[in-house]
Every structure is written in structure tokens, then in C-alpha cells.
Write a protein that holds these residues in place. Structure first.
Motif, PDB file in Angstrom:
ATOM      1  N   GLU A  34     -34.008  20.727 -11.563  1.00  0.00           N
ATOM      2  CA  GLU A  34     -34.202  21.345 -12.868  1.00  0.00           C
ATOM      3  C   GLU A  34     -35.490  20.889 -13.554  1.00  0.00           C
ATOM      4  N   GLU A  35     -36.007  19.718 -13.174  1.00  0.00           N
ATOM      5  CA  GLU A  35     -37.264  19.255 -13.757  1.00  0.00           C
ATOM      6  C   GLU A  35     -38.410  20.216 -13.478  1.00  0.00           C
ATOM      7  N   ALA A  36     -38.307  20.990 -12.405  1.00  0.00           N
ATOM      8  CA  ALA A  36     -39.359  21.956 -12.074  1.00  0.00           C
ATOM      9  C   ALA A  36     -39.208  23.261 -12.856  1.00  0.00           C
ATOM     10  N   ALA A  37     -38.072  23.464 -13.510  1.00  0.00           N
ATOM     11  CA  ALA A  37     -37.814  24.734 -14.188  1.00  0.00           C
ATOM     12  C   ALA A  37     -38.769  24.967 -15.361  1.00  0.00           C
ATOM     13  N   TRP A  38     -38.943  23.974 -16.202  1.00  0.00           N
ATOM     14  CA  TRP A  38     -39.802  24.153 -17.379  1.00  0.00           C
ATOM     15  C   TRP A  38     -41.252  24.435 -16.982  1.00  0.00           C
ATOM     16  N   PRO A  39     -41.858  23.675 -16.072  1.00  0.00           N
ATOM     17  CA  PRO A  39     -43.247  24.001 -15.702  1.00  0.00           C
ATOM     18  C   PRO A  39     -43.395  25.418 -15.141  1.00  0.00           C
ATOM     19  N   ILE A  40     -42.407  25.890 -14.397  1.00  0.00           N
ATOM     20  CA  ILE A  40     -42.452  27.259 -13.866  1.00  0.00           C
ATOM     21  C   ILE A  40     -42.354  28.263 -15.017  1.00  0.00           C
ATOM     22  N   PHE A  41     -41.449  28.021 -15.927  1.00  0.00           N
ATOM     23  CA  PHE A  41     -41.272  28.908 -17.074  1.00  0.00           C
ATOM     24  C   PHE A  41     -42.522  28.905 -17.951  1.00  0.00           C
ATOM     25  N   ARG A  42     -43.089  27.722 -18.143  1.00  0.00           N
ATOM     26  CA  ARG A  42     -44.260  27.556 -19.010  1.00  0.00           C
ATOM     27  C   ARG A  42     -45.446  28.388 -18.533  1.00  0.00           C
ATOM     28  N   VAL A  43     -45.598  28.565 -17.206  1.00  0.00           N
ATOM     29  CA  VAL A  43     -46.722  29.361 -16.702  1.00  0.00           C
ATOM     30  C   VAL A  43     -46.376  30.839 -16.574  1.00  0.00           C
ATOM     31  N   GLY A  44     -45.197  31.241 -17.086  1.00  0.00           N
ATOM     32  CA  GLY A  44     -44.889  32.648 -17.201  1.00  0.00           C
ATOM     33  C   GLY A  44     -43.912  33.221 -16.200  1.00  0.00           C
ATOM     34  N   HIS A  45     -43.235  32.362 -15.448  1.00  0.00           N
ATOM     35  CA  HIS A  45     -42.312  32.852 -14.419  1.00  0.00           C
ATOM     36  C   HIS A  45     -40.863  32.518 -14.770  1.00  0.00           C
ATOM     37  N   VAL A  46     -39.948  32.979 -13.931  1.00  0.00           N
ATOM     38  CA  VAL A  46     -38.515  32.737 -14.134  1.00  0.00           C
ATOM     39  C   VAL A  46     -38.035  31.777 -13.040  1.00  0.00           C
ATOM     40  N   PRO A  47     -37.652  30.564 -13.419  1.00  0.00           N
ATOM     41  CA  PRO A  47     -37.132  29.624 -12.419  1.00  0.00           C
ATOM     42  C   PRO A  47     -35.695  29.959 -12.048  1.00  0.00           C
ATOM     43  N   MET A  48     -35.342  29.697 -10.806  1.00  0.00           N
ATOM     44  CA  MET A  48     -33.969  29.915 -10.334  1.00  0.00           C
ATOM     45  C   MET A  48     -33.615  28.782  -9.386  1.00  0.00           C
ATOM     46  N   ILE A  49     -32.399  28.309  -9.488  1.00  0.00           N
ATOM     47  CA  ILE A  49     -31.884  27.272  -8.591  1.00  0.00           C
ATOM     48  C   ILE A  49     -30.577  27.798  -8.016  1.00  0.00           C
ATOM     49  N   GLY A  50     -30.441  27.735  -6.712  1.00  0.00           N
ATOM     50  CA  GLY A  50     -29.262  28.273  -6.047  1.00  0.00           C
ATOM     51  C   GLY A  50     -27.959  27.706  -6.581  1.00  0.00           C
ATOM     52  N   GLU A  51     -27.962  26.435  -6.926  1.00  0.00           N
ATOM     53  CA  GLU A  51     -26.734  25.799  -7.427  1.00  0.00           C
ATOM     54  C   GLU A  51     -26.317  26.369  -8.776  1.00  0.00           C
ATOM     55  N   TRP A  52     -27.272  26.898  -9.552  1.00  0.00           N
ATOM     56  CA  TRP A  52     -26.916  27.525 -10.827  1.00  0.00           C
ATOM     57  C   TRP A  52     -26.001  28.723 -10.586  1.00  0.00           C
ATOM     58  N   VAL A  53     -26.133  29.349  -9.450  1.00  0.00           N
ATOM     59  CA  VAL A  53     -25.294  30.496  -9.091  1.00  0.00           C
ATOM     60  C   VAL A  53     -24.083  30.024  -8.287  1.00  0.00           C
ATOM     61  N   ALA A  54     -24.329  29.185  -7.296  1.00  0.00           N
ATOM     62  CA  ALA A  54     -23.286  28.814  -6.346  1.00  0.00           C
ATOM     63  C   ALA A  54     -22.168  27.968  -6.962  1.00  0.00           C
ATOM     64  N   LEU A  55     -22.498  27.040  -7.832  1.00  0.00           N
ATOM     65  CA  LEU A  55     -21.462  26.140  -8.356  1.00  0.00           C
ATOM     66  C   LEU A  55     -20.419  26.868  -9.202  1.00  0.00           C
ATOM     67  N   PRO A  56     -20.797  27.790 -10.093  1.00  0.00           N
ATOM     68  CA  PRO A  56     -19.758  28.547 -10.800  1.00  0.00           C
ATOM     69  C   PRO A  56     -18.930  29.430  -9.857  1.00  0.00           C
ATOM     70  N   VAL A  57     -19.569  29.993  -8.835  1.00  0.00           N
ATOM     71  CA  VAL A  57     -18.837  30.798  -7.857  1.00  0.00           C
ATOM     72  C   VAL A  57     -17.836  29.903  -7.121  1.00  0.00           C
ATOM     73  N   LEU A  58     -18.276  28.707  -6.750  1.00  0.00           N
ATOM     74  CA  LEU A  58     -17.399  27.751  -6.067  1.00  0.00           C
ATOM     75  C   LEU A  58     -16.177  27.432  -6.937  1.00  0.00           C
ATOM     76  N   ARG A  59     -16.408  27.165  -8.219  1.00  0.00           N
ATOM     77  CA  ARG A  59     -15.281  26.889  -9.121  1.00  0.00           C
ATOM     78  C   ARG A  59     -14.360  28.103  -9.223  1.00  0.00           C
ATOM     79  N   GLY A  60     -14.954  29.300  -9.282  1.00  0.00           N
ATOM     80  CA  GLY A  60     -14.161  30.526  -9.361  1.00  0.00           C
ATOM     81  C   GLY A  60     -13.307  30.750  -8.126  1.00  0.00           C
TER      82      GLY A  60
END
Length: 120
Positions: free
Chosen positions: A32-58
Motif C-alpha cells: 500500500e505504500e506504493a499506492a499514494w505515489p502512483i495516485f499522485r502522478v495521476g494513475h489508479v493503484p490496485m492491489i490484488g489483496e484489496w479484491v481477493a481478501l473480501p472475496v475470501l471472507r465472503g
């Protein structure tokens, strides 16, 4: 740049943790530390666990060691890659991140190894 890129941040999550929740959380924070620098230069950061972990709980999973996790963790990242424009591969041993890079290369998706390489 015509439009913001969605950039998958790939790096160690489970590797070397023994599935210890504190170590997994520390690895997620590093991703997640890489998310802000990516966002700051105008892009959308994504991390697989942001998607996978809620699906896993579901799916009733309580940890990445649950058998159902095998059906979710890597497949979620692979599906995300169908929507990503680039991958940022962070340092560290990770079979999953290596798999993300291999898929990106097969699909002709750029792979960066530092935030500084990402075009603004």
C-alpha cells in the motif's frame, strides 16, 4: 498521457510469513505504500489483496491458509490484470507477484520496477 492507467502493485504478501496475521498485515502495508505515489502522478493503484481478501471472507474463508483461498487469491489477480494497464513489481520473493509479471508480459502489459519509471 491520454488517460490514467490502472496499475497493479505486485509484491510479497504471503511469502515468508508462515501465514502470521501480523506479518501479512505488514506486507500489505508495504504494498500500500506504493499506492499514494502512483495516485499522485495521476494513475489508479490496485492491489490484488484489496479484491481477493473480501472475496475470501465472503466465501467463508478466515485466512489465506484456508483451502478456498487457492480458488481466490491468484485468480483474483489474474482477473484484475485483464483491466490493468501496467504492473509495478516491488522487490522481494513472491510466486504470486512473479506470476502477475509473467501474465502481464504475455499480454504485452508494461511492467515497472520502481514508481519513478511510471510515466506521469
Amino acid at each position: 498521457m491520454d488517460k490514467p492507467m490502472m496499475i497493479l502493485i505486485a509484491g510479497p504478501y504471503r511469502s515468508g510469513t508462515g501465514d502470521d496475521p501480523a506479518l501479512l498485515a505488514a506486507n500489505l502495508r508495504r504494498l500500500e505504500e506504493a499506492a499514494w505515489p502512483i495516485f499522485r502522478v495521476g494513475h489508479v493503484p490496485m492491489i490484488g489483496e484489496w479484491v481477493a481478501l473480501p472475496v475470501l471472507r465472503g466465501a467463508g474463508g478466515t485466512s489465506v491458509a484456508d483451502p478456498v483461498a487457492q480458488q481466490i487469491m491468484y485468480p483474483a489477480a489474474e482477473r484484475l490484470l485483464a483491466h490493468c494497464d501496467a504492473v509495478l513489481r516491488l522487490p522481494g520473493e513472491s510466486a504470486g507477484a512473479d506470476q502477475d509479471v509473467a501474465i502481464a508480459q504475455e499480454r504485452g502489459i508494461p511492467v515497472y520496477h520502481s514508481v519513478e519509471e511510471i510515466p506521469a
